[in-house]
Design a protein around this motif. Structure first.
Motif, short mmCIF file in Angstrom:
data_model
loop_
_atom_site.label_atom_id
_atom_site.label_comp_id
_atom_site.label_asym_id
_atom_site.label_seq_id
_atom_site.Cartn_x
_atom_site.Cartn_y
_atom_site.Cartn_z
N ASP A 1 0.85 -1.18 0.00
CA ASP A 1 0.00 0.00 0.00
C ASP A 1 0.90 1.25 0.00
N GLU B 1 0.49 4.33 0.89
CA GLU B 1 0.52 5.16 2.09
C GLU B 1 1.33 4.50 3.21
N ASP B 2 1.14 3.19 3.37
CA ASP B 2 1.92 2.46 4.37
C ASP B 2 3.41 2.54 4.06
N THR C 1 0.17 11.93 -1.06
CA THR C 1 0.57 10.97 -0.03
C THR C 1 2.02 11.21 0.41
#
Lengths: 272, 272
Positions: free
Chosen positions: B206, B208-209, B269
């Protein structure tokens, strides 16, 4: 099985659905009068058919027949086979992407029906650019926005450029068109949606904070390419929200994102 | 003070900088050979000048003079005044946006110099569409990405369409061009950047992670419009990352965002 018919003459009336595809004004009136739209390329045509749109006809150079070999046997419409020169004389551009299909528009659902099964919706005011509308549908589909609501004057998602840029996402995302620009936002609010108006204004709330604190159903309002949202829609919204911009950028005069970039971030934030 | 010169003839050699602006192949070789680029519209021209680009000349219809009245007194270059018909015969399109300027390109900084003062960078592989490159620069500027790095074959940010769509952001965001597609990513890594390759692949992390856990300097790799990133660049990256797509959308065949939408979410992000 679709019937294959060679048509040498661009002026043949059987090809009338495909005339002057680059002439926006002509196409808008012709497509509204006939209740048709044009899809371009095998992949998009396949998605249009799969979503229940009936084909009036298909137009292509013979060498593209294989690209639709899987769907042609089940179709009950003429397939007009034309030379590249005829296709260009007819449509007004060099048709490189393979087949074109003319399909019947389905009745659009009413606004309350679309809202009834949705939690996160994008509401487009008067966008004029079909490419932008198509790209926003693609964002909505990919990022799980439940529906799109269009103001009465917003550009048509089934215009050829919109359909193409959306990669067929206009068939995947339910949408409805308002009939009353002045009053219909109140219908959305009455259906339980908190209305957030996206603006570059300094005093607007941070988009992400506003979405997080909204909890329930959210409708995000996006305005036209040049002027953004009308003051009427901003005043109708429950809150004005913004995507935080870099202070450095503001100092250099870059004070906003284009509407597709803003919509992408908004869809991502809404459904994250 | 810039000298005002009426030029009636589109074939006048003094107008050669503006010839056939819609002919991409011609413009690429002409602009490279002459070290020039074209800016369109008073606002963008003003930003080009403010960022230190010297004007070779300005071209406009006389009625647009007021739009640049604030900057013309300080300029030491000819201002060619032409009719609309001459402008169209010369450039190949109807010039509606007011003035055009031909400006001198500045030497691009070297890759290490751009990286030295950056923490968050976008790295573009072989994007071919100038509109997309311009829109990505606009995202980078608005959302505080520190710099853009271009692969050797990536489309030119100073091509007219890029400059225009970027709204001048190509002058606000530092950028460098790699000289070696195969090896130069390792320079970015050696400068302390963690390289994240954006792909639609199911097994990618992911986005964002990955950004959150990266902590320090991050370089985000974006691929071309059609094929995405090359396998070489994906293998050179520290991790493959993805923007999570809706399972519903995947089932309907909408499996990715366009590159500008993806870049907008990525910039947001990266710098959030």
């Amino acid at each position: 099985m679709a019937e294959l018919i060679h048509v040498p003459d661009a002026a043949d009336p059987r090809l009338a659905d495909y005339v002057r595809l680059t002439d926006g004004q002509l196409r808008r009136s012709l497509e509204a009068a006939e209740g048709l739209f044009i899809a371009e390329g095998a992949k998009v045509i396949r998605r249009a058919l799969a979503s229940g749109h009936l084909p009036r006809s298909i137009l292509m150079a013979e060498r593209w027949l294989d690209s639709l070999a899987d769907v042609l046997p089940a179709l009950d419409c003429p397939v007009y086979l034309v030379s590249d020169a005829t296709a260009e004389a007819l449509t007004g551009f060099a048709v490189h992407r393979g087949a074109l299909a003319s399909l019947t528009r389905l009745p659009l659902p009413d606004l309350p029906d679309v809202l009834a099964s949705a939690r996160r919706v994008i509401i487009l005011e008067d966008l004029v650019n079909h490419t932008n509308v198509g790209a926003i549908f693609r964002c909505a589909a990919a990022l799980d926005v439940d529906a799109v609501i269009l103001a009465p004057r917003c550009a048509d998602p089934l215009y050829r450029r919109s359909v193409k840029v959306s990669m067929g996402a206009v068939f995947a995302v339910p949408y409805a068109r308002m009939t009353d620009w002045h009053k219909d936002l109140s219908q959305v609010r009455a259906a339980g949606f908190r209305l957030l108006a996206l603006t570059p204004a300094d005093d607007a709330l941070d988009l992400e904070d506003a979405v997080t604190s909204s909890g329930g159903k959210v409708g995000l309002l996006l305005g036209s390419e040049g002027d953004g949202l009308s003051s009427h829609w901003i005043s109708e919204a429950d809150a004005a929200v913004r995507i935080p911009m870099s202070p450095t950028a503001l100092a250099k005069g870059v004070d906003s994102l284009n509407v597709v970039a803003a919509a992408a971030i908004a869809c991502y934030t809404l459904t994250r």
